[in-house]
Design a protein around this motif. Sequence first.
Motif, PDB file in Angstrom:
ATOM      1  N   ASP A  56     -13.245 -69.379 -44.915  1.00 34.18           N
ATOM      2  CA  ASP A  56     -12.805 -67.975 -44.883  1.00 34.18           C
ATOM      3  C   ASP A  56     -13.838 -67.110 -44.154  1.00 34.18           C
ATOM      4  O   ASP A  56     -13.489 -66.247 -43.343  1.00 34.18           O
ATOM      5  N   ARG A  57     -15.124 -67.342 -44.461  1.00 34.49           N
ATOM      6  CA  ARG A  57     -16.174 -66.552 -43.815  1.00 34.49           C
ATOM      7  C   ARG A  57     -16.240 -66.849 -42.320  1.00 34.49           C
ATOM      8  O   ARG A  57     -16.478 -65.934 -41.512  1.00 34.49           O
ATOM      9  N   LEU A  58     -16.034 -68.102 -41.958  1.00 37.77           N
ATOM     10  CA  LEU A  58     -15.998 -68.449 -40.534  1.00 37.77           C
ATOM     11  C   LEU A  58     -14.934 -67.638 -39.813  1.00 37.77           C
ATOM     12  O   LEU A  58     -15.175 -67.074 -38.743  1.00 37.77           O
ATOM     13  N   ARG A  59     -13.737 -67.593 -40.400  1.00 39.58           N
ATOM     14  CA  ARG A  59     -12.639 -66.845 -39.785  1.00 39.58           C
ATOM     15  C   ARG A  59     -12.968 -65.356 -39.707  1.00 39.58           C
ATOM     16  O   ARG A  59     -12.751 -64.713 -38.667  1.00 39.58           O
ATOM     17  N   GLU A  60     -13.488 -64.809 -40.798  1.00 42.99           N
ATOM     18  CA  GLU A  60     -13.821 -63.375 -40.806  1.00 42.99           C
ATOM     19  C   GLU A  60     -14.880 -63.048 -39.749  1.00 42.99           C
ATOM     20  O   GLU A  60     -14.785 -62.020 -39.056  1.00 42.99           O
ATOM     21  N   ASN A  61     -15.883 -63.895 -39.644  1.00 44.17           N
ATOM     22  CA  ASN A  61     -16.934 -63.668 -38.650  1.00 44.17           C
ATOM     23  C   ASN A  61     -16.379 -63.726 -37.233  1.00 44.17           C
ATOM     24  O   ASN A  61     -16.765 -62.930 -36.365  1.00 44.17           O
ATOM     25  N   MET A  62     -15.488 -64.677 -37.004  1.00 41.41           N
ATOM     26  CA  MET A  62     -14.907 -64.807 -35.668  1.00 41.41           C
ATOM     27  C   MET A  62     -14.066 -63.583 -35.312  1.00 41.41           C
ATOM     28  O   MET A  62     -14.203 -63.014 -34.221  1.00 41.41           O
ATOM     29  N   VAL A  63     -13.217 -63.171 -36.243  1.00 43.71           N
ATOM     30  CA  VAL A  63     -12.328 -62.039 -35.962  1.00 43.71           C
ATOM     31  C   VAL A  63     -13.132 -60.772 -35.719  1.00 43.71           C
ATOM     32  O   VAL A  63     -12.763 -59.939 -34.878  1.00 43.71           O
ATOM     33  N   SER A  64     -14.258 -60.619 -36.411  1.00 43.76           N
ATOM     34  CA  SER A  64     -15.079 -59.425 -36.206  1.00 43.76           C
ATOM     35  C   SER A  64     -15.628 -59.363 -34.780  1.00 43.76           C
ATOM     36  O   SER A  64     -15.967 -58.278 -34.286  1.00 43.76           O
ATOM     37  N   ALA A  65     -15.708 -60.518 -34.119  1.00 42.75           N
ATOM     38  CA  ALA A  65     -16.254 -60.551 -32.756  1.00 42.75           C
ATOM     39  C   ALA A  65     -15.192 -60.750 -31.690  1.00 42.75           C
ATOM     40  O   ALA A  65     -15.492 -60.615 -30.496  1.00 42.75           O
ATOM     41  N   THR A  66     -13.963 -61.039 -32.084  1.00 38.44           N
ATOM     42  CA  THR A  66     -12.935 -61.349 -31.073  1.00 38.44           C
ATOM     43  C   THR A  66     -11.840 -60.304 -30.968  1.00 38.44           C
ATOM     44  O   THR A  66     -11.115 -60.281 -29.968  1.00 38.44           O
ATOM     45  N   VAL A  67     -11.680 -59.449 -31.964  1.00 41.73           N
ATOM     46  CA  VAL A  67     -10.761 -58.311 -31.826  1.00 41.73           C
ATOM     47  C   VAL A  67     -11.600 -57.150 -31.330  1.00 41.73           C
ATOM     48  O   VAL A  67     -12.080 -56.313 -32.091  1.00 41.73           O
ATOM     49  N   TRP A  68     -11.795 -57.106 -30.024  1.00 37.24           N
ATOM     50  CA  TRP A  68     -12.774 -56.194 -29.434  1.00 37.24           C
ATOM     51  C   TRP A  68     -12.490 -56.080 -27.941  1.00 37.24           C
ATOM     52  O   TRP A  68     -12.469 -57.074 -27.229  1.00 37.24           O
ATOM     53  N   SER A  69     -12.292 -54.880 -27.478  1.00 39.12           N
ATOM     54  CA  SER A  69     -11.946 -54.673 -26.069  1.00 39.12           C
ATOM     55  C   SER A  69     -13.035 -55.171 -25.131  1.00 39.12           C
ATOM     56  O   SER A  69     -12.753 -55.776 -24.089  1.00 39.12           O
ATOM     57  N   ASP A  70     -14.314 -54.920 -25.473  1.00 36.77           N
ATOM     58  CA  ASP A  70     -15.398 -55.401 -24.617  1.00 36.77           C
ATOM     59  C   ASP A  70     -15.390 -56.922 -24.520  1.00 36.77           C
ATOM     60  O   ASP A  70     -15.601 -57.493 -23.436  1.00 36.77           O
ATOM     61  N   ALA A  71     -15.178 -57.599 -25.661  1.00 35.67           N
ATOM     62  CA  ALA A  71     -15.140 -59.060 -25.647  1.00 35.67           C
ATOM     63  C   ALA A  71     -14.010 -59.553 -24.753  1.00 35.67           C
ATOM     64  O   ALA A  71     -14.178 -60.521 -23.982  1.00 35.67           O
ATOM     65  N   TYR A  72     -12.889 -58.896 -24.832  1.00 36.73           N
ATOM     66  CA  TYR A  72     -11.725 -59.282 -24.038  1.00 36.73           C
ATOM     67  C   TYR A  72     -11.985 -59.097 -22.539  1.00 36.73           C
ATOM     68  O   TYR A  72     -11.825 -60.030 -21.748  1.00 36.73           O
ATOM     69  N   THR A  73     -12.432 -57.915 -22.151  1.00 39.12           N
ATOM     70  CA  THR A  73     -12.610 -57.642 -20.721  1.00 39.12           C
ATOM     71  C   THR A  73     -13.787 -58.420 -20.126  1.00 39.12           C
ATOM     72  O   THR A  73     -13.693 -58.931 -18.994  1.00 39.12           O
ATOM     73  N   GLU A  74     -14.882 -58.547 -20.860  1.00 35.63           N
ATOM     74  CA  GLU A  74     -16.052 -59.255 -20.331  1.00 35.63           C
ATOM     75  C   GLU A  74     -15.821 -60.758 -20.253  1.00 35.63           C
ATOM     76  O   GLU A  74     -16.302 -61.430 -19.335  1.00 35.63           O
ATOM     77  N   THR A  75     -15.063 -61.300 -21.195  1.00 32.10           N
ATOM     78  CA  THR A  75     -14.731 -62.723 -21.125  1.00 32.10           C
ATOM     79  C   THR A  75     -13.790 -62.989 -19.957  1.00 32.10           C
ATOM     80  O   THR A  75     -13.962 -63.971 -19.218  1.00 32.10           O
ATOM     81  N   LEU A  76     -12.808 -62.140 -19.776  1.00 30.04           N
ATOM     82  CA  LEU A  76     -11.912 -62.295 -18.623  1.00 30.04           C
ATOM     83  C   LEU A  76     -12.687 -62.204 -17.311  1.00 30.04           C
ATOM     84  O   LEU A  76     -12.355 -62.894 -16.338  1.00 30.04           O
ATOM     85  N   ALA A  77     -13.734 -61.393 -17.299  1.00 29.69           N
ATOM     86  CA  ALA A  77     -14.555 -61.257 -16.085  1.00 29.69           C
ATOM     87  C   ALA A  77     -15.528 -62.422 -15.921  1.00 29.69           C
ATOM     88  O   ALA A  77     -16.196 -62.524 -14.883  1.00 29.69           O
ATOM     89  N   GLY A  78     -15.634 -63.280 -16.928  1.00 25.59           N
ATOM     90  CA  GLY A  78     -16.566 -64.406 -16.854  1.00 25.59           C
ATOM     91  C   GLY A  78     -18.019 -63.992 -16.899  1.00 25.59           C
ATOM     92  O   GLY A  78     -18.877 -64.676 -16.335  1.00 25.59           O
ATOM     93  N   ASN A  79     -18.313 -62.890 -17.589  1.00 24.77           N
ATOM     94  CA  ASN A  79     -19.666 -62.348 -17.648  1.00 24.77           C
ATOM     95  C   ASN A  79     -20.546 -63.232 -18.540  1.00 24.77           C
ATOM     96  O   ASN A  79     -20.527 -63.127 -19.762  1.00 24.77           O
TER      97      ASN A  79
END
Length: 224
Positions: A56-79
């Motif tokens: 459960d904590r693994l999932r919560e930790n992941m979601v806290s870092a993956t529902v994020w506009s910066d994470a989305y745009t920077e990952t798509l940019a391959g930064n």
Amino acid sequence: MRLRAHSVVLLAVSLAAVLLLLLVGGIVGYSTYSIDRLGTETEARLTERRIERSLDRLRENMVSATVWSDAYTETLAGNQAWMHLNFGDYFGKTMGHDVTVVYSPSGEVIYAARDSEAVSPSDEAAFAAAVAPLVRAVRDAAAEKRPIGAAVKPNALPSVATREGAVSVGGEAYLVSVSSIVPEDAASDRVGIPDPVVASGYRVSTLVASLAEELDLESPRLVT
């Protein structure tokens, strides 16, 4: 109550059943000493709950870092620098994860880290192969939640897809979480392409050590 060395037993059939349901690519079991069957069953139930809480904590930790506009745009940019700071280094140093890999919308591994240090994606080929079924499940679930052409939902959380489980990599077991990466709002959304994905986790041996302290077990060991 400390467990004595003269009665060797498996640390619970029920625990083995839980882990077998979670296991991808290997079998994880635990063994330790016990003074009687009742004590072992009690420890097994406590261990099951501890594993469930860890996932459960693994999932919560992941979601806290993956529902994020910066994470989305920077990952798509391959930064690479951004992914290292906010995925590899963050998960490693803050969450205690041993390995992290990031996937592009096409499914290519574009970033990898081991022990908080960036490594070549090819160095984590075995880990990527082990988590491949979980990654496929996340990609399929993400496609259902966010069909091509559909924008992210208003509060974003209903749009993220996650899977947790145990995998075996080179004979060593890991607890892992896999998550799609989604923007927080439609303004940052790149409608028309699949969501990128990140997978991260830690060695089960780390959990074994913590179980020894929390449940007062003597010399627990991991059996693969």
